[in-house]
Design an enzyme around this catalytic site. Structure first.
Site, short mmCIF file in Angstrom:
data_model
loop_
_atom_site.label_atom_id
_atom_site.label_comp_id
_atom_site.label_asym_id
_atom_site.label_seq_id
_atom_site.Cartn_x
_atom_site.Cartn_y
_atom_site.Cartn_z
CG ASP A 23 -2.04 -0.93 1.18
OD1 ASP A 23 -2.03 -1.79 0.27
OD2 ASP A 23 -2.94 -0.84 2.03
CG HIS A 41 2.15 0.21 4.42
ND1 HIS A 41 1.80 -0.67 5.41
CD2 HIS A 41 1.05 0.95 4.14
CE1 HIS A 41 0.52 -0.45 5.74
NE2 HIS A 41 0.05 0.53 4.99
#
Ligand code: NI
Length: 449
Positions: free
Chosen positions: A258, A399
């Site tokens: 992400d 992430h």
């Protein structure tokens, strides 16, 4: 100064939900102007510290509409020659200090210095600026005469911290909510026509004005003022040949990344390629516009790209129309970068409500394993959490904006492939048809929501 100040431009993005207090910040990293990058980082970090301090005091209700949220975004005010102007837009939601604040940060490439907005004005013309601002604002609806008087009399640089130019050279002074009027009246803007502004400007101010009027070639402003830095040829990304994986017959996991693209995304692509692993990248629209080539390379390598909103707002706090606009704009950014329309969405912070669900027909992809990599920034901890949580059908959240997360991936790939796992995209995990809201392909017992 060469016109290449902005050549190596990246967006620095960070986000978190400390105790469900959601915050997200993005600012430009201009390699040709490290002093500017450092100043922007300082400003952003100070705002975040202030927000988290307040959040610790008030606490955050995960579902409340009034739960605190910090969102920092930016736009370029000038990007030509030896002048860079950046406006930070700081949106702070919460009970205590709600409001939108903007501040403009200017960089003079001739002296390699970050200068305050007030340096656009000739020190000898400050009184005339005060008079012009007062003359324009006096009597305007929402303006408090007493507040205006004191702001103008003191010419407080904290009040005059957002000076910029329109494309036509007009001087635009923006006051934050509550500075010259009631907080509820919103920001107040004064536009001094070019002819009025010209004699008020310092030497740097005149240079900045000129630069603001001539955009850097290759840096074109979108209607929102966000620059498109890389010119990426569009076209259809061709699927690289790979045997189909049937996740009903073999063990599959979907690794998801992400908030990117970020500075480590290319490195991650290299790690994934070594294991012929496919993954899914939920990219932020604004980052995608800044680093379109990285997103295109990601898609070309066979990974899936999904949307993760335009600027990482908590979508549950927006109106239905704003959610739709946000998702559409993000989708367009991905399409511009890759030539492919994304088919899935991951809402920032995993925050979903009926409004957000109804805003799009695209499946909302959550996760079943949260490495909490944004919180711990510890490679071995990320490796442990990912491996321990992995089950057939898992969707694992990472992430790729954190180096510590990217460095965990080789070990995750090594261990899980030794255990017989195949690494597939989210769409592949569901045989091409993810459900409307998905946490994993086989929801673990007791899964929430
Ligand atoms: Ni996110």
């Amino acid at each position: 100064m060469s016109p290449t100040l902005l050549e190596k431009l990246a967006a620095v993005r960070d986000s978190g939900n400390d105790g469900a207090c959601t915050w997200s910040a993005v600012y430009p990293q201009v390699q040709g102007a490290p002093e500017l990058t450092a100043e922007l980082r300082r400003t952003v970090e100070a705002e975040r510290a202030r927000f988290l301090e307040e959040a610790r005091r008030t606490g955050c209700d995960e579902t409340g509409r009034k739960a605190p949220e910090l969102n920092i975004d930016f736009s370029f005010l000038a990007t030509a020659g030896d002048v860079i102007g950046v406006r930070l837009v700081i949106l702070h939601l919460g009970d205590m200090t709600a409001g939108k604040a903007t501040t403009s940060v200017w960089y003079d490439g001739a002296t390699r210095k970050v200068v305050p907005a007030s340096s656009l004005i000739d020190p000898n013309a400050r009184d005339r600026l005060a008079t012009a601002v007062k003359g324009t604002l006096a009597g305007r609806k929402g303006v408090d005469a007493q507040k205006l008087d004191s702001v103008v009399a003191s010419l407080d640089p904290r009040a005059f911290d957002d000076l910029a130019f329109s494309a036509g050279g007009d001087l635009v002074v923006t006051f934050d909510e509550g500075v010259v009027g009631a907080a509820t009246a919103g920001q107040v803007q004064v536009v001094l026509p070019r002819s009025t502004a010209q004699p008020l400007l310092s030497e740097f101010g005149r240079r900045a004005q000129g630069r603001a009027m001539e955009p850097e070639p290759g840096v074109t402003s979108s209607p929102s003022g966000t620059p498109t830095v890389e010119v990426v040829p569009t076209g259809t990304v061709t699927e690289s040949a790979r045997p189909q994986v049937n996740c009903r017959r073999v063990k599959c996991v979907a690794l998801t990344f992400d908030d990117g693209p970020g500075p480590y995304t290319d490195k991650l692509l290299g790690y994934l390629a070594k294991y012929r692993a496919r993954a899914t990248f939920f990219v932020v629209g604004q980052n995608t516009v800044m680093s379109g080539a990285v997103v295109r390379r990601t898609a070309q390598a066979g990974h899936e790209i999904g949307g993760h909103s335009w600027s990482h707002r908590d979508l549950t706090k927006l109106t239905a129309a704003d959610v739709r606009a946000d998702l559409r704009r993000t989708e367009q950014a991905i399409r511009d970068a890759t030539g492919v329309t994304p088919k899935i969405v991951r809402p920032p912070y995993g925050a979903l409500n009926a409004t957000v669900r109804k805003a799009t027909n695209q499946p909302m992809i959550l996760w079943s394993v949260d490495t909490e990599d944004w919180r711990y920034r510890n490679t071995s901890r990320v490796v442990r959490t990912a491996i321990k949580g992995a089950k057939p059908g898992s969707i694992i959240l990472f992430h790729d904006i954190h180096a510590t997360s990217v460095e965990a991936i080789p070990q995750v790939l090594r261990t899980l492939s030794a255990r017989g796992y195949h690494f597939v995209t989210v769409s592949e995990l569901f045989g091409g048809k993810p459900p409307k809201v998905a946490y994993s392909a086989q929801p673990p017992a007791g899964a929430k929501r």
